[in-house]
Every structure is written in structure tokens, then in C-alpha cells.
Design a protein around this motif. Sequence first.
Motif, mmCIF file in Angstrom:
data_model
loop_
_atom_site.group_PDB
_atom_site.id
_atom_site.type_symbol
_atom_site.label_atom_id
_atom_site.label_comp_id
_atom_site.label_asym_id
_atom_site.label_seq_id
_atom_site.Cartn_x
_atom_site.Cartn_y
_atom_site.Cartn_z
ATOM 1 N N ASP A 270 0.822 -1.213 0.000
ATOM 2 C CA ASP A 270 0.000 0.000 0.000
ATOM 3 C C ASP A 270 0.854 1.261 0.000
ATOM 4 O O ASP A 270 0.490 2.271 -0.616
ATOM 5 C CB ASP A 270 -0.926 0.011 1.220
ATOM 6 N N LYS A 271 1.990 1.218 0.685
ATOM 7 C CA LYS A 271 2.830 2.411 0.809
ATOM 8 C C LYS A 271 3.827 2.565 -0.334
ATOM 9 O O LYS A 271 4.207 3.682 -0.682
ATOM 10 C CB LYS A 271 3.593 2.374 2.140
ATOM 11 N N TRP A 272 4.264 1.445 -0.901
ATOM 12 C CA TRP A 272 5.258 1.511 -1.977
ATOM 13 C C TRP A 272 4.631 1.138 -3.302
ATOM 14 O O TRP A 272 4.221 1.993 -4.080
ATOM 15 C CB TRP A 272 6.455 0.603 -1.646
ATOM 16 N N SER A 273 4.511 -0.161 -3.583
ATOM 17 C CA SER A 273 4.004 -0.599 -4.883
ATOM 18 C C SER A 273 3.519 -2.036 -4.787
ATOM 19 O O SER A 273 4.286 -2.932 -4.410
ATOM 20 C CB SER A 273 5.116 -0.505 -5.940
ATOM 21 N N ARG A 274 2.256 -2.270 -5.133
ATOM 22 C CA ARG A 274 1.737 -3.633 -5.140
ATOM 23 C C ARG A 274 2.391 -4.454 -6.248
ATOM 24 O O ARG A 274 2.723 -5.631 -6.064
ATOM 25 C CB ARG A 274 0.211 -3.606 -5.313
ATOM 26 N N GLU A 275 2.580 -3.827 -7.409
ATOM 27 C CA GLU A 275 3.233 -4.537 -8.507
ATOM 28 C C GLU A 275 4.681 -4.875 -8.155
ATOM 29 O O GLU A 275 5.187 -5.955 -8.486
ATOM 30 C CB GLU A 275 3.178 -3.696 -9.783
ATOM 31 N N GLY A 276 5.361 -3.950 -7.485
ATOM 32 C CA GLY A 276 6.730 -4.205 -7.067
ATOM 33 C C GLY A 276 6.818 -5.360 -6.085
ATOM 34 O O GLY A 276 7.729 -6.197 -6.157
ATOM 35 N N MET A 277 5.862 -5.433 -5.165
ATOM 36 C CA MET A 277 5.856 -6.533 -4.198
ATOM 37 C C MET A 277 5.567 -7.870 -4.873
ATOM 38 O O MET A 277 6.079 -8.911 -4.441
ATOM 39 C CB MET A 277 4.830 -6.258 -3.107
ATOM 40 N N MET A 278 4.770 -7.860 -5.937
ATOM 41 C CA MET A 278 4.538 -9.105 -6.666
ATOM 42 C C MET A 278 5.822 -9.590 -7.316
ATOM 43 O O MET A 278 6.099 -10.800 -7.352
ATOM 44 C CB MET A 278 3.447 -8.913 -7.727
ATOM 45 N N TYR B 93 7.712 -10.806 -15.283
ATOM 46 C CA TYR B 93 6.776 -9.840 -14.695
ATOM 47 C C TYR B 93 7.431 -8.459 -14.576
ATOM 48 O O TYR B 93 6.815 -7.426 -14.901
ATOM 49 C CB TYR B 93 6.325 -10.347 -13.330
ATOM 50 N N ILE B 94 8.684 -8.430 -14.129
ATOM 51 C CA ILE B 94 9.401 -7.153 -14.021
ATOM 52 C C ILE B 94 9.540 -6.489 -15.381
ATOM 53 O O ILE B 94 9.329 -5.274 -15.528
ATOM 54 C CB ILE B 94 10.795 -7.388 -13.388
ATOM 55 N N TRP B 95 9.858 -7.278 -16.383
ATOM 56 C CA TRP B 95 10.042 -6.728 -17.728
ATOM 57 C C TRP B 95 8.735 -6.139 -18.273
ATOM 58 O O TRP B 95 8.727 -5.061 -18.885
ATOM 59 C CB TRP B 95 10.562 -7.830 -18.650
ATOM 60 N N LEU B 96 7.618 -6.811 -18.050
ATOM 61 C CA LEU B 96 6.347 -6.367 -18.611
ATOM 62 C C LEU B 96 5.694 -5.236 -17.823
ATOM 63 O O LEU B 96 5.024 -4.371 -18.404
ATOM 64 C CB LEU B 96 5.374 -7.552 -18.685
ATOM 65 N N PHE B 97 5.876 -5.226 -16.483
ATOM 66 C CA PHE B 97 5.122 -4.288 -15.653
ATOM 67 C C PHE B 97 6.015 -3.366 -14.831
ATOM 68 O O PHE B 97 5.565 -2.793 -13.837
ATOM 69 C CB PHE B 97 4.181 -5.071 -14.717
ATOM 70 N N ARG B 98 7.259 -3.187 -15.266
ATOM 71 C CA ARG B 98 8.166 -2.321 -14.515
ATOM 72 C C ARG B 98 7.661 -0.885 -14.440
ATOM 73 O O ARG B 98 7.922 -0.183 -13.464
ATOM 74 C CB ARG B 98 9.568 -2.367 -15.115
#
Length: 409
Positions: free
Chosen positions: A71-79, A182-187
Amino acid sequence: MASAPTRDRIHFLFLNVGHFLDHLLTLVFATVAALALTREWGLSYSALIPYATPGFVAFGVFALPAGWLADKWSREGMMAVFFVGIGLASIATGVARTPFEVGLGLFVIGVFAAIYHPVGLALLVERASKTGTGMAIGINGVWGNLGVASAALITGFFIDNGGWRFAFIVPGFVSVLIGLSYIWLFRADMQPAHASTRNKSNAGSAPLTPDLRSLLIKLSAIIFFTTAVSGIVFQSTTFALPKVFDERLTGIAGSATLIGWLAFLVFAVASIAQIIVGRLLDKLGPRTVFLGAALIQVVFFSLMPGLVDWAALFVALAFMLGAFGQIPINDYMIGKLARSDMRASIYGVRYIVSFAVLAAALPLIAWIHQGWGFDRLFQVLAVAAGAIFAAVWLLPRRLPDPEPVPATA
């Protein structure tokens, strides 16, 4: 660049695969302990179970900080952290040489596994408004259940064809590769700006009335009570089923691979219940659906003691339909009631409750199995399902309007 609907579908696929891997990698040890390490390391099943307990404690305890960070940083990053981290931890567990090292590896797997449920479900609910929250959670739940089912199947295969270590190492490599993709597609989505946008979207939420506040307190109590008790039911059935089949299906299953296949078939067929439940949640609401799932468990857990071979297999399938079918219901209610900017944190609290109880279930399984056998365990689970039924009876027929409802859990 892909269109927004296409990106959403791709992202949904990654979330589903993540749920699959989350449950697969946390349950590999259940089959390894039952079918391999008792022979290879000369330890009893009851003696091996405690080495899995710290991992399941971590699975629960680290859910809250994972949700908060998302919630504070990034949901996508945590995935992305989830995919890469759990993969590396699984590979490390596969090269462990002692029970202590296996236990340490399972603990680290649990730390990274804790990320998925609060973060993945928050992303899922956020992007599911067009397809229906219940249906999206139901489909995602099927993928998780297939991970549960495949744990016994894949591990049984590797035990018979190369050794139990590959059951940790191979899926671990796959998870790391998926994480890099995932990192490559949603960075571009892994930015703190996304969290601030979610916060602003809820800045104007209406204040609670006293009646609504009272209702939300009641709903929270029911949600977290049923979460705790259903955690005992789910963990006991999914963790112990390979051993139950090893003991009770001797007339129809004579190898680790066949036991794994039968466990896979039971879990896979039972997972269909989540799609049905997801559709019914959108149409009927949680109370009616939850009562039905609890009743199925009461009936078939009560029938299971003393059964063997085909009768045991059929009744196991029936109670797994109920046990798996109830999984999306609390997630659905939280998704409907929680504010978007705090949804991952609230899912984190929900999974602390769920997996803390889940971790406590492992010593319970060992104690009951050693002292009385699985018949007594099924009797305990029947009582637990009855307690869920009684609590769900207190739910309102329809949830309150979610728009003015802030995070209450």
C-alpha cells in the motif's frame, strides 16, 4: 504496446500463476515428509511435521508487513519480489542437507509466500470491477487449488523419478523466470505514484453512521472468526490428505506417484467449487453460499471415520468441495467492504489470522495422528465446520453499500 484490456488480462494471468506457485511451493514438503523423508532420514511423520511449522507461521505473520509495504510503496513491485524471492528460497531448500536446513528453507519460503495473498488479492479486486469481484476471486482460487493439488502430484513424480529435491528446485527456477518476465512487462507500474493515486481516490469517503459502524464491527468479528476456524479445516485437509491416502487407499494406490495423482484429482475437481461459489457470490451474496459450504463439510467430515479405498476417496472429494468452496467468501467480503488504499493491509491482517491458525494446525495434526489416528481428526473438523455454520448464520443477507465503508478490520 498492448492495449489496457490486454494488459489487464496478462496481469490477471500472472496473478493466477502466482497463486498457483504460492500454494505449490508451500505444500511440497507435506508430500516429501509423508512419502520420502520418513524413509530417507529415518524420522517419523510426526517428528518431521514441526520442521514445517515456522514456515507456516511466517506465511501468516509476514502478510501484514507485506500488505503495508504494498500500500505504501508498490503492489506490482511486491509481486515481483514474491516471484523471485520464493523461487530462490525453494531452490535453496532443495539443496538442504539436514532437517534443520530444510526447516530454515521452509521458513524463508513462508516469508516470501506471505506476500501473495494480501498483495495479489488487492490487485485482483482493484482490477475486477468489470468482470465481477466474486468471479475473479473464484477463478484465482481455482489456480491456487491447482497449486495445492499439483504439490502432491509433482512431488510424488519426482520422488519416484530422481528424488524429492527436484520438487523444490524445478518449480523454484520456474518462479524466478516468471518473476523476471513480470518485471520486464510491468516495470512501469512499479512506482510509488500508484499508491498515492489509490490514496487520493478514497480521500472523500463518507463518515460512518453509528448503525453502520456497529454492523461493520459485527461483520469483522464474523469474518475473522470464520477465517480462523476455516484455516484449521483447510490446512488439516490439504496438508494431511497425502498421508490419509497413503494409509487408507492401500487397495487402490500402491506408489507415491499414484497417491499423488489421486490427491491431485481430488483437489482439482474440488477446485471447480470456487468458480461456482464466485458466480453465486455475485448473485446471492455471501450468507447463503457460506451456509451451504459449511453444511457440506459437517456432513462429509462426519462420514469419513472408518472409511477406506473407494468410499474414502469419494467422501474426501465431497468434503474438499466444501473446504475449497468456502475459501473465496471471506476474501469477497473484505474486497467489498475495505477501502482501496488500505485493502492490501487489511488482507494482510486477514491472512495473519488465517495462517497463524494454519500453523497451529500442524502440531494439532501431529498430536492427533500420533495419539488417535485420522478418524479423530475428522471428528474435530466436523465440529469446526459446525462452528463456522453457526457464525455464518448471523451474517446479514446482503452486505452494506461498500462506497462509504472504510477499512475496519
